[in-house]
Design a protein around this motif. Structure first.
Motif, short mmCIF file in Angstrom:
data_model
loop_
_atom_site.label_atom_id
_atom_site.label_comp_id
_atom_site.label_asym_id
_atom_site.label_seq_id
_atom_site.Cartn_x
_atom_site.Cartn_y
_atom_site.Cartn_z
N GLU A 372 0.85 -1.20 0.00
CA GLU A 372 0.00 0.00 0.00
C GLU A 372 0.88 1.25 0.00
O GLU A 372 0.64 2.20 -0.74
CB GLU A 372 -0.91 0.00 1.23
CG GLU A 372 -1.91 1.11 1.26
CD GLU A 372 -2.82 1.08 0.05
OE1 GLU A 372 -3.04 2.15 -0.55
OE2 GLU A 372 -3.27 -0.02 -0.33
N ASP A 375 2.33 2.24 -3.41
CA ASP A 375 1.41 3.03 -4.25
C ASP A 375 1.34 4.47 -3.77
O ASP A 375 1.37 5.41 -4.57
CB ASP A 375 0.01 2.39 -4.25
CG ASP A 375 0.03 0.98 -4.84
OD1 ASP A 375 -0.92 0.21 -4.58
OD2 ASP A 375 1.05 0.65 -5.51
N ASN A 379 2.48 7.86 -5.91
CA ASN A 379 1.60 9.04 -6.13
C ASN A 379 2.24 10.31 -5.61
O ASN A 379 2.16 11.36 -6.24
CB ASN A 379 0.25 8.81 -5.43
CG ASN A 379 -0.58 7.81 -6.21
OD1 ASN A 379 -0.43 7.70 -7.44
ND2 ASN A 379 -1.38 7.03 -5.50
N ASP A 439 8.48 4.07 -7.83
CA ASP A 439 7.68 3.98 -6.60
C ASP A 439 8.33 4.75 -5.45
O ASP A 439 7.65 5.45 -4.70
CB ASP A 439 7.51 2.52 -6.19
CG ASP A 439 6.71 1.73 -7.23
OD1 ASP A 439 6.84 0.50 -7.28
OD2 ASP A 439 5.99 2.39 -8.01
#
Ligand code: SF4
Length: 447
Positions: A372, A375, A379, A439
């Motif tokens: 999690e 991600d 972002n 990432d």
């Protein structure tokens, strides 16, 4: 006649606090004319020595005893050194650090080939005992002197030892004792010496850095300490690690916001968010107050990067508790996040609870949280594209200069890969325009 102190090698395991302890010992050894052998020299491939040649006279292993995996790593390192000793590659083997602090008696019985186990929560005393064993006199005048094992532009600054917090799962107070703040003048002396050697970034560490001053100044006075450190010439970045959410001194937000030398970054391990688990962990804070504190940090310090650490697989953690934690990190979006799996540590309060969550399940929960965060990190990184960020260069690797922004502590956080379009120097700051992201890491070119 050859003596014990001809050549010494220190192997440091565990956390940055252990690293600082080793760096003090190295400085004392160096000033006493002891040859210091660095890590790469006992690897035949590196040193061109044949595999059966002498490595050095004395090996000191500064161990970690925090959790199961760290203990295993420390014991493996000791057994490797015992093998080297049995093969005549080293003469003396000393073991220090938290594993030795915690299991001295058991280790003396189980691995008697070690010449001496040093077990004292008083790290200063440990340094003196090791030097004495090596026939070296401790030099008081070297107070604050260290031989850095990190790149020379950043250094960890340990501001306290031990911890007074009652976290049920943690064995650190057993190994490192109660909280002892390092006196302000000793910290400033050490920081000035580091700055005079070219250190630009000070990374403040302890078990609970926000508790600094309670014993020496009668109150939590980390803000004052940071302000004093920021007056030192040459220091450009001050980074605060290991703050504790319960009793967090809100005044600290002002010094982080207003003092340009202080990185707008904070490491604040919350461990969990479910009130049921927080209570069992004896963290002394509720979900509501953790959220209030974290939101206050963001409101009061615009652009602050918040790092946290979570613990999953705690004996009482139900599926519902875990999902509450997962939902929370989705909602809050920490900038940086680490996750440990619960380790049943004897002597802790939690060890009395049945450790009923299978290890596989602990690993799965850890993976779900980290996936999690991957991600979330991607972002957050996307937003940096086309931006110009201030980056300190840590090293050169293949086609890139590798550096960090104010949002990144060394070794645990993200990095910036900078194209070699012009010559940059390690330890220097540069403005870098970001053109791509992954990432965790960013890619850019110097402006
Ligand atoms: S704050 Fe809690 S987890 Fe951290 S060292 Fe102290 S007792 Fe351990």
């Amino acid at each position: 006649m050859k003596s014990k102190r001809d050549s010494v090698k220190i192997i440091t395991l565990g956390c940055s606090k252990n690293l600082v302890d080793s760096e003090f010992i190295l400085a004392q050894l160096d000033w006493n004319g002891v040859e210091i052998i660095t890590d790469s020299s006992d690897d035949p491939e590196y040193s061109g020595q044949s595999a059966d040649e002498k490595i050095c006279d004395t090996v000191i292993i500064n161990t970690c005893g925090f959790i199961e995996s760290a203990k295993k790593e420390s014991i493996a390192e000791i057994l490797k050194a015992v093998k080297n000793k049995n093969e005549g590659k080293i003469k003396n083997l000393f073991v220090a650090g938290c594993l030795s602090d915690r299991y001295k008696k058991e280790l003396e019985k189980d691995i008697p080939e070690v010449d001496k186990y040093f077990g004292a929560t008083d790290k200063h005393q440990t340094v003196i005992s090791i030097l004495k064993e090596l026939g070296v006199n401790y030099k008081k005048e070297l107070l604050g002197e260290r031989i850095l094992t990190t790149p020379s532009h950043f250094a960890y600054l340990k501001i306290s030892e031990g911890c007074n917090n009652p976290c049920s799962f943690c064995a650190i107070p057993i190994m490192r004792g109660i909280h002892k703040s390092k006196p302000l003048k000793d910290i400033l002396t050490e920081a000035q010496k580091l700055a005079s050697k070219g250190v630009k970034e000070l990374i403040l560490i302890g078990q609970d850095t926000t508790y600094w001053g309670m014993d020496t100044e009668g109150k939590r006075n980390i803000s004052k300490l940071i302000s004093k450190l920021s007056e030192i010439n040459g220091i450009e970045w001050i980074r605060l690690m290991y703050t504790y959410p319960s009793g967090f001194p809100l005044k600290l937000t002002n010094v982080i916001r207003d003092n340009e030398k202080v990185c707008k970054y904070i490491d604040i391990p919350i461990q969990h968010i479910s009130d049921r688990v927080l209570k069992s962990m004896r963290r002394g804070i509720t979900k509501k107050n953790i959220i209030k504190l974290l939101n206050t940090l963001r409101e009061k310090v615009p652009g602050i990067a918040i790092r946290t650490t979570l613990l999953t697989g705690y004996p009482d953690e139900t599926e519902k508790d875990f999902n509450e934690l997962l939902d929370f990190i989705k909602e809050f979006s920490f900038d940086r996040l680490g996750v440990f799996t619960y380790s049943n540590e004897e002597g802790t309060l939690a060890a009395k609870l049945k450790d009923k969550i299978p290890f596989k399940e602990k690993l799965l929960r850890q993976k779900i949280l980290l996936d999690e965060q991957r991600d979330i990190s991607a972002n957050l990184n996307k937003v940096s594209v086309k931006k110009v960020l201030k980056v300190i260069i840590d090293r050169i690797e293949n086609d890139y200069y590798i550096g960090r922004t104010y949002k990144d502590a060394p070794e645990i956080d993200n990095e910036v890969y900078i194209d070699k379009v012009k010559r940059l120097k390690t330890g220097k700051f540069y403005d870098v325009r970001i053109y791509d992201y992954e990432d965790f890491d960013l890619f850019g070119r110097p402006v």
